[in-house]
Design an enzyme around this catalytic site. Structure first.
Site, PDB file in Angstrom:
ATOM      1  N   ARG A  31      -6.124  11.776  -6.403  1.00 32.45           N
ATOM      2  CA  ARG A  31      -7.426  11.135  -6.195  1.00 32.45           C
ATOM      3  C   ARG A  31      -8.555  12.167  -6.250  1.00 32.45           C
ATOM      4  O   ARG A  31      -9.621  11.919  -6.810  1.00 32.45           O
ATOM      5  CB  ARG A  31      -7.478  10.389  -4.864  1.00 32.45           C
ATOM      6  N   TYR A  77     -14.939 -11.488  -0.983  1.00 28.67           N
ATOM      7  CA  TYR A  77     -15.678 -10.248  -1.309  1.00 28.67           C
ATOM      8  C   TYR A  77     -16.850 -10.526  -2.245  1.00 28.67           C
ATOM      9  O   TYR A  77     -17.919  -9.929  -2.127  1.00 28.67           O
ATOM     10  CB  TYR A  77     -14.744  -9.222  -1.956  1.00 28.67           C
ATOM     11  N   ARG A 104       0.817  -1.224   0.000  1.00 27.49           N
ATOM     12  CA  ARG A 104       0.000   0.000   0.000  1.00 27.49           C
ATOM     13  C   ARG A 104       0.852   1.276   0.000  1.00 27.49           C
ATOM     14  O   ARG A 104       0.443   2.288   0.569  1.00 27.49           O
ATOM     15  CB  ARG A 104      -0.958   0.027   1.199  1.00 27.49           C
TER      16      ARG A 104
HETATM   17  O1  CP3 Z   1       0.302   0.729  -3.198  1.00 21.34           O
HETATM   18  C1  CP3 Z   1      -0.156  -0.412  -3.415  1.00 21.34           C
HETATM   19  O2  CP3 Z   1       0.013  -1.379  -2.638  1.00 21.34           O
HETATM   20  C2  CP3 Z   1      -0.851  -0.666  -4.733  1.00 21.34           C
HETATM   21  C3  CP3 Z   1      -2.250  -0.545  -4.761  1.00 21.34           C
HETATM   22  C4  CP3 Z   1      -3.181  -1.485  -4.008  1.00 21.34           C
HETATM   23  C5  CP3 Z   1      -4.431  -1.037  -3.529  1.00 21.34           C
HETATM   24  N1  CP3 Z   1      -5.125  -2.121  -3.069  1.00 21.34           N
HETATM   25  C6  CP3 Z   1      -4.896   0.342  -3.569  1.00 21.34           C
HETATM   26  C7  CP3 Z   1      -6.001   0.751  -2.693  1.00 21.34           C
HETATM   27  C8  CP3 Z   1      -3.105  -2.864  -3.756  1.00 21.34           C
HETATM   28  C9  CP3 Z   1      -1.959  -3.827  -4.017  1.00 21.34           C
HETATM   29  C10 CP3 Z   1      -4.352  -3.248  -3.171  1.00 21.34           C
HETATM   30  C11 CP3 Z   1      -4.679  -4.626  -2.816  1.00 21.34           C
HETATM   31  C12 CP3 Z   1      -5.908  -4.913  -2.055  1.00 21.34           C
HETATM   32  N2  CP3 Z   1      -7.143  -4.333  -2.179  1.00 21.34           N
HETATM   33  C13 CP3 Z   1      -6.018  -5.961  -1.115  1.00 21.34           C
HETATM   34  C14 CP3 Z   1      -4.918  -6.913  -0.735  1.00 21.34           C
HETATM   35  C15 CP3 Z   1      -3.893  -6.280   0.118  1.00 21.34           C
HETATM   36  C16 CP3 Z   1      -4.288  -6.070   1.551  1.00 21.34           C
HETATM   37  O3  CP3 Z   1      -4.284  -4.894   1.953  1.00 21.34           O
HETATM   38  O4  CP3 Z   1      -4.553  -7.043   2.225  1.00 21.34           O
HETATM   39  C17 CP3 Z   1      -7.334  -5.940  -0.619  1.00 21.34           C
HETATM   40  C18 CP3 Z   1      -7.905  -6.879   0.441  1.00 21.34           C
HETATM   41  C19 CP3 Z   1      -8.043  -4.920  -1.311  1.00 21.34           C
HETATM   42  C20 CP3 Z   1      -9.472  -4.553  -1.199  1.00 21.34           C
HETATM   43  C21 CP3 Z   1      -9.637  -3.163  -0.737  1.00 21.34           C
HETATM   44  N3  CP3 Z   1      -9.368  -2.052  -1.504  1.00 21.34           N
HETATM   45  C22 CP3 Z   1     -10.089  -2.716   0.519  1.00 21.34           C
HETATM   46  C23 CP3 Z   1     -10.488  -3.628   1.673  1.00 21.34           C
HETATM   47  C24 CP3 Z   1     -10.092  -1.320   0.486  1.00 21.34           C
HETATM   48  C25 CP3 Z   1     -10.591  -0.367   1.522  1.00 21.34           C
HETATM   49  C26 CP3 Z   1      -9.731  -0.363   2.709  1.00 21.34           C
HETATM   50  C27 CP3 Z   1      -9.020   0.946   2.825  1.00 21.34           C
HETATM   51  O5  CP3 Z   1      -7.802   0.918   3.079  1.00 21.34           O
HETATM   52  O6  CP3 Z   1      -9.691   1.968   2.669  1.00 21.34           O
HETATM   53  C28 CP3 Z   1      -9.574  -0.914  -0.779  1.00 21.34           C
HETATM   54  C29 CP3 Z   1      -9.368   0.471  -1.237  1.00 21.34           C
HETATM   55  C30 CP3 Z   1      -7.987   0.837  -1.648  1.00 21.34           C
HETATM   56  N4  CP3 Z   1      -7.183   0.083  -2.447  1.00 21.34           N
HETATM   57  C31 CP3 Z   1      -7.314   2.049  -1.349  1.00 21.34           C
HETATM   58  C32 CP3 Z   1      -6.077   2.006  -2.010  1.00 21.34           C
HETATM   59  C33 CP3 Z   1      -5.020   3.080  -2.064  1.00 21.34           C
HETATM   60  C34 CP3 Z   1      -7.879   3.195  -0.552  1.00 21.34           C
HETATM   61  C35 CP3 Z   1      -8.772   3.928  -1.488  1.00 21.34           C
HETATM   62  C36 CP3 Z   1      -8.827   5.413  -1.261  1.00 21.34           C
HETATM   63  O7  CP3 Z   1      -9.705   5.799  -0.487  1.00 21.34           O
HETATM   64  O8  CP3 Z   1      -8.045   6.141  -1.864  1.00 21.34           O
END
Ligand code: CP3
Length: 345
Positions: free
Chosen positions: A36, A151, A23
């Site tokens: 964003r 999911y 992340r």
């Molecule tokens: O920088 C990186 O790692 C690359 C981008 C990346 C994102 N999601 C961006 C993101 C990667 C590799 C993921 C993988 C992801 N997404 C996983 C597996 C990794 C882990 O964390 O276990 C999972 C389970 C998801 C599903 C997901 N996407 C969730 C549960 C959420 C919401 C949780 C949160 O942190 O808000 C997301 C949204 C998400 N994916 C964000 C980002 C930067 C936040 C979105 C925002 O509000 O900008």
């Protein structure tokens, strides 16, 4: 030019131990928030190659990490299989149309047709490769079929996984049919990411720990082994990182088969234990507890301890899960600098 990160994934000697953070492109960076904002929302950002490329490169420029990770989300796969994905503020991802029956599953697009819909991801990769410095690696990724299925079946994040687990024990054939369809898309999706230019791939099994140990192989590991086998046969020069989160309690059962090069160790698994059980077969990635980033002292203490355990061999520094949105950027930078400092030869 050889890339330190790729060399490290294959266990070769490197001048220092490379580091990146799960992340790393995200909300703790003001530069990310600005892009964003421009995109309107998170999914628009994923769909826009120019903007997705920009945020992918931010942590490389700002922090000096050794690898970029493609900016996208694991859930774009079910989205392009035809499910209705949205990100609800404060609640995370939501599918309005969860998969609960054979008819629901049949409605989904599969195989090549689904993989072909993810063109914006492939376009993003091509743009990143034009702009990323040649000595840095680009990591592509997917969710593990099991993690994606949680999911798709629950319709959102869950604490109990009761809907998927009800299916696991009362209708395992349907769960396997869902996992099969997802696996077939993931294989092609990863292959297309590789053909578009990623140097490494990571499979996130974020919800591995939701499955009881005796069922893990059947419902998750064997599908990831199949994906890795498919990719390795065709692209042996592309390292595969496997990250099953929360597996300390069943590390004994052995994750020792499968064509993976690197094992991502989560923060709940002691690195010394991971080294003892898995270190011969895999290069280990990880595993600082992400909340240590709130304190520079706690960060340095952990980086030094990890260096002591791994000795700069068969190791890639990372967090043991994703960085949180309220971490100060200078602390994240401190982590990267410390990893480089302690491991420099
Ligand atoms: O920088 C990186 O790692 C690359 C981008 C990346 C994102 N999601 C961006 C993101 C990667 C590799 C993921 C993988 C992801 N997404 C996983 C597996 C990794 C882990 O964390 O276990 C999972 C389970 C998801 C599903 C997901 N996407 C969730 C549960 C959420 C919401 C949780 C949160 O942190 O808000 C997301 C949204 C998400 N994916 C964000 C980002 C930067 C936040 C979105 C925002 O509000 O900008």
């Amino acid at each position: 030019m050889s890339k330190i990160f790729v060399d490290a994934c294959f266990g070769k000697e490197t001048p220092y131990t490379p580091v990146w953070m799960m992340r790393q492109a995200g909300r703790y960076l003001p530069e990310y928030m600005a892009v964003r904002e421009k995109a309107g929302n998170f999914l628009n950002l994923c769909h826009n190659p120019e903007m997705a490329c920009e945020v992918t490169l931010q942590p490389v420029d700002i922090l000096g990490v050794d690898a970029a990770i493609l900016f996208s989300d694991i859930l774009v796969i079910p989205d392009e299989m035809g499910m209705d994905l949205s990100f609800v503020k404060g609640e995370g991802p939501v599918f309005s149309d969860p998969i609960r029956t054979q008819e629901d599953l049949e409605r989904l697009v599969g195989g090549e047709e689904a993989a072909n819909k993810l063109t914006y991801v492939y376009d993003t990769i091509k743009l990143i490769k034009e702009r990323l410095s040649e000595d840095k690696a680009l990591i592509g990724f997917t969710g593990a079929p099991w993690t994606l299925a949680t999911y798709m079946i629950e319709g959102q994040g869950t604490k109990t996984y009761n809907i998927c687990k009800k299916m696991m024990y009362s209708n395992p054939e349907l769960l396997h049919a869902i996992l099969r369809k997802v696996t077939d898309v993931v294989k092609l999706y990863m292959e297309k990411q590789i053909k578009s230019g990623v140097d490494v791939v990571q499979i996130f099994d974020s919800w591995a720990s939701a499955i009881e140990p005796s069922k893990y192989d059947e419902f998750s590991w064997k599908y990831m082994v199949e994906i890795a086998h498919y990719l390795k046969a065709k692209y042996p020069h592309i390292p595969i990182i496997m990250f099953p989160k929360g597996i300390a309690s069943f590390i004994e059962r052995g994750f020792v088969y499968g064509d993976f090069d690197v094992f991502g160790v989560d923060w709940g698994t002691p690195m010394a234990l991971a080294k003892e059980k898995l270190g011969e077969k895999y290069v280990l990635q990880g595993n600082m507890e992400p909340c240590r980033l709130y304190s520079k002292e706690a960060t340095t203490e952990c980086v030094e301890a990890l260096q002591e355990i791994m000795g700069g061999k068969r190791h890639i520094f990372n967090l043991g899960h994703g960085i949180l949105p309220d971490v100060p950027v200078e602390n994240a930078k401190h982590f990267i600098d410390e990893c480089h400092r302690v491991s420099k030869k």
